[in-house]
Design a protein around this motif. Sequence first.
Motif, PDB file in Angstrom:
ATOM      1  N   LEU A  39     -50.999  30.907 -16.117  1.00 23.01           N
ATOM      2  CA  LEU A  39     -51.643  31.542 -17.139  1.00 23.01           C
ATOM      3  C   LEU A  39     -50.638  33.100 -17.344  1.00 23.01           C
ATOM      4  CD1 LEU A  39     -54.491  32.239 -18.469  1.00 23.01           C
ATOM      5  CD2 LEU A  39     -55.280  33.047 -16.218  1.00 23.01           C
ATOM      6  N   LYS A  40     -50.388  33.569 -16.207  1.00 26.69           N
ATOM      7  CA  LYS A  40     -49.510  34.708 -16.322  1.00 26.69           C
ATOM      8  C   LYS A  40     -48.129  34.637 -17.102  1.00 26.69           C
ATOM      9  CE  LYS A  40     -48.384  37.216 -12.459  1.00 26.69           C
ATOM     10  NZ  LYS A  40     -48.295  37.352 -11.176  1.00 26.69           N
ATOM     11  N   PHE A  56     -47.542  36.604 -20.602  1.00 28.70           N
ATOM     12  CA  PHE A  56     -46.349  37.414 -20.561  1.00 28.70           C
ATOM     13  C   PHE A  56     -45.578  37.253 -21.693  1.00 28.70           C
ATOM     14  CE2 PHE A  56     -41.956  38.141 -19.481  1.00 28.70           C
ATOM     15  CZ  PHE A  56     -41.844  39.422 -18.909  1.00 28.70           C
ATOM     16  N   ALA A  57     -45.424  35.831 -22.079  1.00 35.45           N
ATOM     17  CA  ALA A  57     -45.072  35.639 -23.346  1.00 35.45           C
ATOM     18  C   ALA A  57     -45.822  36.059 -24.287  1.00 35.45           C
ATOM     19  CB  ALA A  57     -44.883  34.114 -23.453  1.00 35.45           C
ATOM     20  N   ASN A 108     -39.690  43.682 -23.975  1.00 37.96           N
ATOM     21  CA  ASN A 108     -38.724  43.087 -24.701  1.00 37.96           C
ATOM     22  C   ASN A 108     -37.655  43.678 -25.327  1.00 37.96           C
ATOM     23  OD1 ASN A 108     -37.642  41.084 -26.530  1.00 37.96           O
ATOM     24  ND2 ASN A 108     -39.566  40.327 -27.201  1.00 37.96           N
ATOM     25  N   GLU A 109     -36.373  43.694 -24.953  1.00 40.97           N
ATOM     26  CA  GLU A 109     -35.102  44.624 -25.786  1.00 40.97           C
ATOM     27  C   GLU A 109     -35.092  44.055 -27.107  1.00 40.97           C
ATOM     28  OE1 GLU A 109     -31.579  43.883 -23.137  1.00 40.97           O
ATOM     29  OE2 GLU A 109     -33.073  44.731 -21.508  1.00 40.97           O
ATOM     30  N   ALA A 117     -44.643  41.901  -9.790  1.00 43.56           N
ATOM     31  CA  ALA A 117     -44.225  42.549 -10.844  1.00 43.56           C
ATOM     32  C   ALA A 117     -43.132  41.645 -11.679  1.00 43.56           C
ATOM     33  CB  ALA A 117     -43.274  43.711 -10.425  1.00 43.56           C
ATOM     34  N   SER A 118     -43.212  41.711 -12.971  1.00 46.73           N
ATOM     35  CA  SER A 118     -42.222  40.880 -13.893  1.00 46.73           C
ATOM     36  C   SER A 118     -40.972  41.502 -14.294  1.00 46.73           C
ATOM     37  CB  SER A 118     -43.128  40.426 -14.998  1.00 46.73           C
ATOM     38  OG  SER A 118     -44.717  39.993 -14.923  1.00 46.73           O
TER      39      SER A 118
END
Length: 288
Positions: free
Chosen positions: A4-5, A9-10, A20-21, A218-219
Amino acid sequence: MEELKGSRFAHVTKAHPCFNEKMHDKVGRAHVPIAPKCNIYCNFCTRDINQDENRPGVASCVMNTDDAIEHVENVTKEGPIAVVGVAGPGDSLANEATFEFFEKLGKTNPDLIKCMSTNGLLLPDYAERIAKLGVNTVTVTVNAVDPEIAKDIYTFINYNGKIYKGKEAVEILIKNQLEGIEKLSNLGVIIKVNSVLIPGLNDEHIVEIAKEVKKRGASLMNVLPLIPLNKMKDYPRPTCAEIEKVRDEVEEVLPVFRACTQCRADAYGIPGKKSEDKHLGMTPASHY
Ligand code: SF4
Ligand code: SF4
Ligand code: SF4
């Protein structure tokens, strides 16, 4: 939960210039300067109201939440703003206006990504409230997870109406930051951790921070160079090589965001496109 995370995130990072660079020079963010109060004292920080300095902790004014909503209405008409963030000029969680603002924004602009940055002191207390308001992304600044190092970065914290100093203060701060990250991440909020690289103080320690925050969910990490001000004005500014070295080390543990150039608490527009990155100090007051 992991799955789910992953999908959240996406979904969020696809459109978030600070996560997102590839989007940093394509879509915009708007910071609303509604949070002037802070509850800790970072030795490198000087908050200020001015028109010209380009750094965090600076805004040209403090808005109330209705003006902030009007500002969002205006700037979303001007360009592709995907994210609205509360990034000071103090700490977002030390200001009730932050909650009031996101509640209003959820009604007026439910499709915008809601973001905030915080020192994390109050995260365990507010994690549920943040998640309930639909805040998608939170940046927590963690500059040390070892009290021996942290005691030289912070002078005091103001917690539950009491001032704590020295090791006692930083032990509370670190505990709350880590607990808060874990709580918030378990509630599905995406977390980036910012660490200010202070040469000779925490440069060899940032990878430890990465390991600890990763364990708590943390991502992403963002390693930022110290801007030497206030009690740290005599520290050297880290060189590009020093920053790159630490970023490479951290990348072994967690993905690293490398496009950040540290913007103001009232910045708006596309952060990676100079001609389209603005702040309120550049806008005549009569305009809004
Ligand atoms: Fe400054 Fe942010 Fe530290 Fe508060 S938490 S003292 S606003 S850097
Ligand atoms: Fe980006 Fe931080 Fe602002 Fe969020 S609060 S939009 S992560 S700069
Ligand atoms: Fe966020 Fe840094 Fe980009 Fe500003 S420059 S929008 S602080 S990632």
